[in-house]
Motif scaffolding. Sequence first.
Motif, short mmCIF file in Angstrom:
data_model
loop_
_atom_site.label_atom_id
_atom_site.label_comp_id
_atom_site.label_asym_id
_atom_site.label_seq_id
_atom_site.Cartn_x
_atom_site.Cartn_y
_atom_site.Cartn_z
N PRO A 288 20.11 -21.63 -13.11
CA PRO A 288 20.67 -20.99 -12.19
C PRO A 288 22.28 -20.27 -12.54
O PRO A 288 22.95 -20.71 -13.47
CB PRO A 288 20.83 -22.16 -11.20
N GLY A 289 22.25 -19.08 -11.76
CA GLY A 289 23.81 -18.56 -11.74
C GLY A 289 24.41 -17.90 -12.83
O GLY A 289 23.32 -17.22 -13.49
N ASP A 290 25.73 -17.95 -12.87
CA ASP A 290 26.20 -16.69 -13.78
C ASP A 290 26.29 -17.20 -15.13
O ASP A 290 27.01 -18.33 -15.63
CB ASP A 290 27.69 -16.54 -13.18
N PRO A 291 25.71 -16.60 -16.16
CA PRO A 291 25.94 -17.09 -17.71
C PRO A 291 27.36 -17.09 -18.11
O PRO A 291 27.66 -17.61 -19.10
CB PRO A 291 25.12 -16.03 -18.53
N SER A 292 28.25 -15.99 -17.56
CA SER A 292 29.62 -16.17 -17.92
C SER A 292 30.52 -17.22 -17.42
O SER A 292 31.46 -17.58 -17.83
CB SER A 292 30.35 -14.98 -17.55
N ALA A 293 29.72 -18.10 -16.65
CA ALA A 293 30.61 -19.24 -15.97
C ALA A 293 30.21 -20.58 -16.78
O ALA A 293 30.70 -21.68 -16.59
CB ALA A 293 29.98 -19.59 -14.66
N VAL A 294 29.35 -20.49 -17.87
CA VAL A 294 29.42 -21.73 -18.73
C VAL A 294 29.49 -21.44 -20.17
O VAL A 294 28.59 -21.56 -20.95
CB VAL A 294 27.75 -22.27 -18.58
N PRO A 295 30.76 -21.31 -20.54
CA PRO A 295 31.03 -20.90 -21.96
C PRO A 295 30.44 -22.11 -22.92
O PRO A 295 30.48 -21.98 -24.20
CB PRO A 295 32.67 -20.82 -21.83
N TYR A 296 30.75 -23.58 -22.18
CA TYR A 296 30.50 -24.53 -23.14
C TYR A 296 28.83 -24.39 -23.55
O TYR A 296 28.47 -24.84 -24.81
CB TYR A 296 30.56 -25.90 -22.38
N ALA A 297 27.97 -23.76 -22.74
CA ALA A 297 26.71 -23.48 -23.10
C ALA A 297 26.67 -22.41 -24.40
O ALA A 297 25.81 -22.41 -25.02
CB ALA A 297 25.90 -23.18 -21.82
#
Length: 426
Positions: A288-297
């Motif tokens: 879910p959600g914004d791919p830019s919100a998960v820099p660790y991933a």
Amino acid sequence: MATKAMYLSVTNQSLLSSPATTKSLQVRSFTVRCSTGAASTGVPVSAPWKVSDARLVLEDGSIWKAKSFGASGTQVGEVVFNTSLTGYQEILTDPSYAGQFVLMTNPHIGNTGVNIDDEESIKCFLGGLVIRSLSISTSNWRCTESLSDYLSKRNIMGIYDVDTRAITRRLREDGSLIGVLSTEKSKTDEELLEMSRTWDIVGVDLISTVSCKKPYEWVGKTDMEWDFNSNKRHGDAFHVVAYDFGIKHNILRRLASYGCKITVVPSTWPASETLKMKPDGVLFSNGPGDPSAVPYAVETVKAIIGNVPVFGICMGHQLLGQALGGKTYKMKFGHHGGNHPVRNLRNGSVEISAQNHNYAVDPESLPNGVEVTHVNLNDGSCAGLAFPQQKLMSLQYHPEASPGPHDSDLVFDDFMELMKREKAST
Ligand SMILES: NC(=O)CC[C@H](N)C(=O)O
């Protein structure tokens, strides 16, 4: 109860088919008389049909009166419309819908109930369900529960008797909107509007709310009677590490059916630990959600690519795009449905695919050597990537889904080939 449901059906159908208010009023009084017998005693009774008891308040200021089913309360989320005709249970349990209300454009929902086989994850992660008409009866040989009871038990809000067509047109014109669903009379319209205007889904890490907490092995295959491509298997047993960003069980079932040994790991699982396991391939799942919100991933993906063959699906595809140096952007209202045409640019074939995403990879931002392999034919957006040099492939849509067509399922064969080639070369 069954009697009440029958009368509700009569009332609703008449209201829909007749423009004349008087006629619908006549039907209503008929319902009261017959279902309670009160006419003979002259005692007034309360209406046996459900009256509006819920509101959907959108951030554009519009307020939609509706009837509630499932849980009660107040919930905020991003409203997206899904054009699938079937598969509402798979949609309800797709973790990629966390933070969103799904509005089904198919007006008749609930008619097949729910069953124990169609779950895509361990619970419903979405914010709520918005439908036009809730089926008053269920009719399916696999049905074990009604949609309404199912949502109540899972504490998920649903509303019906709302003009889903009008809301969809608004979303198409203005783009996705934040909304608040409420059954609480004590909350004013202004309070709900304020809630919708102060909440946002952009920039929020939602994958950490849906991912598993520790690694586990997955063994369940697709049930033989639903397995359409079983004659294509070549029998190699590959070890795949699957990153759970909100993984749908059918991705795991498809990999298991191809003979893979699968280790599912949480979204925060370090790349170094994955590489230590020496997998034949790594899968980056939907989520879910914004791919830019998960820099660790993105960092994890970056550290893995180039070392082993990788396959990204939806969120996994977006994270691969970012890891390669590309950009993702938010679409106007995204793609959510079971009949999106996609062209495979490598062989010219067109697949009818299942899709669920609000973000997309900007192909212009990708470095040289990265190939756009698939294009969404509705709007030309990027639907698949490959970077052979890095043993990488990805799809923006859902090859594991079964919305009717199974056109995209063969991409799992491509992933097996990628792992086979790598194994043969080392
Ligand atoms: N199904 C998914 O993985 C969705 C990806 C991402 N959350 C999007 O909306 O684009």
